[in-house]
Design an enzyme around this catalytic site. Sequence first.
Site, short mmCIF file in Angstrom:
data_model
loop_
_atom_site.label_atom_id
_atom_site.label_comp_id
_atom_site.label_asym_id
_atom_site.label_seq_id
_atom_site.Cartn_x
_atom_site.Cartn_y
_atom_site.Cartn_z
N LYS A 1 0.89 -1.27 -0.04
CA LYS A 1 0.28 -0.06 0.00
C LYS A 1 0.86 1.21 -0.06
O LYS A 1 0.52 2.36 -0.28
CB LYS A 1 -0.83 0.06 1.27
CG LYS A 1 -1.86 -1.02 1.14
CD LYS A 1 -3.43 -0.57 0.35
CE LYS A 1 -4.27 -1.59 0.57
NZ LYS A 1 -5.36 -1.24 -0.18
N ASP B 1 -8.52 -0.15 6.40
CA ASP B 1 -8.48 -1.35 7.43
C ASP B 1 -6.99 -1.26 8.03
O ASP B 1 -6.78 -1.94 8.91
CB ASP B 1 -8.60 -2.58 6.56
CG ASP B 1 -9.92 -2.77 6.30
OD1 ASP B 1 -10.81 -2.86 7.16
OD2 ASP B 1 -10.48 -3.08 5.28
#
Length: 396
Positions: free
Chosen positions: A79, A127
Amino acid sequence: MDLFAKAEIRHTKGTSPVATTANQLLSEQDFEQAWAEITAWDGYAATPLVDLGALADSLTIAKVLYKHEGPRFGLGSFKALGAAYAALRVLQRQVSRRTGQQVSLSSIRSGEHAEICSEITLVSATDGNHGRSLAWGCQRFGVPCRIYIHAEVSEGRAQAMRDLGAKVIRIDGDYDDSVALARDEAEQQGWFVVSDTSWPGYTDPPRDVMAGYGVMTREICEALDQAPTHIFLQGGVGGLAASVAAALRQYWQQGAPRVVVVEPDLAACLYESARAGRATTVTISEETIMAGLSCGEPSEMAWEILEQEASDFITIPDSIVAPTVRLLARPQGTDPVVEAGESAVAGLAALIAARQDPELSDRLGLNAQSRVLLIGSEGVTDREIFAQIMAENDDV
């Protein structure tokens, strides 16, 4: 390892050597621009592509390659390539608009427009890993950052974002609820959402996120002398899977690997989209251990690519995740130790399950000649959760 998976097999329509949809939505130029920028960042280094030879032998396949994203920029996951780059692109667009002239990414990165950037607030739901990347990018670029998390996000992951300067807002509800709140409050306050999920009228940041992920795929391709036969890709909203599938198609063209999408059975929005033949939202009634994959609503842009590029969709139960984490951390034979997070092992868990089920293995086209690529999307991003998994009874 006693594993179980179920598969919804959907064969792609005939595609051109470079799939039209993938190229239109996520072009080679998009990937190239992200590569040029991200590889110029301080701390950039290609992450390891690990050859799990002993595991491959035990599964009676030719090769298992695992792209380990744990070391990526010290943030623990792939990410880092997405949200921070998309944030930089948002800033480029906004600074260009406010100054009336086109500014470069490097000028934003170097602090040339720091005063303007300090007045732009970036927000997102997460998340854990996406928000950590955004917080890191905002800290680097001098930009206020707000991150929305749902009730089940671990406190360790929340604190990691606070440590990077983000304001973290925890809400009741699930991931999709946090996405909705981030979007609503951004619209009310004039903030800018940096999301990996697209919706009607909102496509630029998700495209930039997926373009950033292309750095990882290019590293893989340049390290190989032949294409894998298969790639097992985590689901989530679909951004990772769509980005990797598009980049592999563009690089290997007709020789691109078969794309198998893997999701938790508790959050299988892409699986259900494949069954319905259109992007389909599912209700999450119970959170999966694979926190980064706990998404009920697919990204529409990602789905358009996966609808054309993915051949197979598989769901897996949570029960097989911890044993797979332990298998990597306590490897067979001479395979290296890999410390992985829960979402990282979805593809490997599905592969093992398939090789233990002759019918499923046959339906996926797996055999002794198969060369399988896996994306280890995260390292240990919450040491407490990892310790709990490692302390459990080892049933491998």
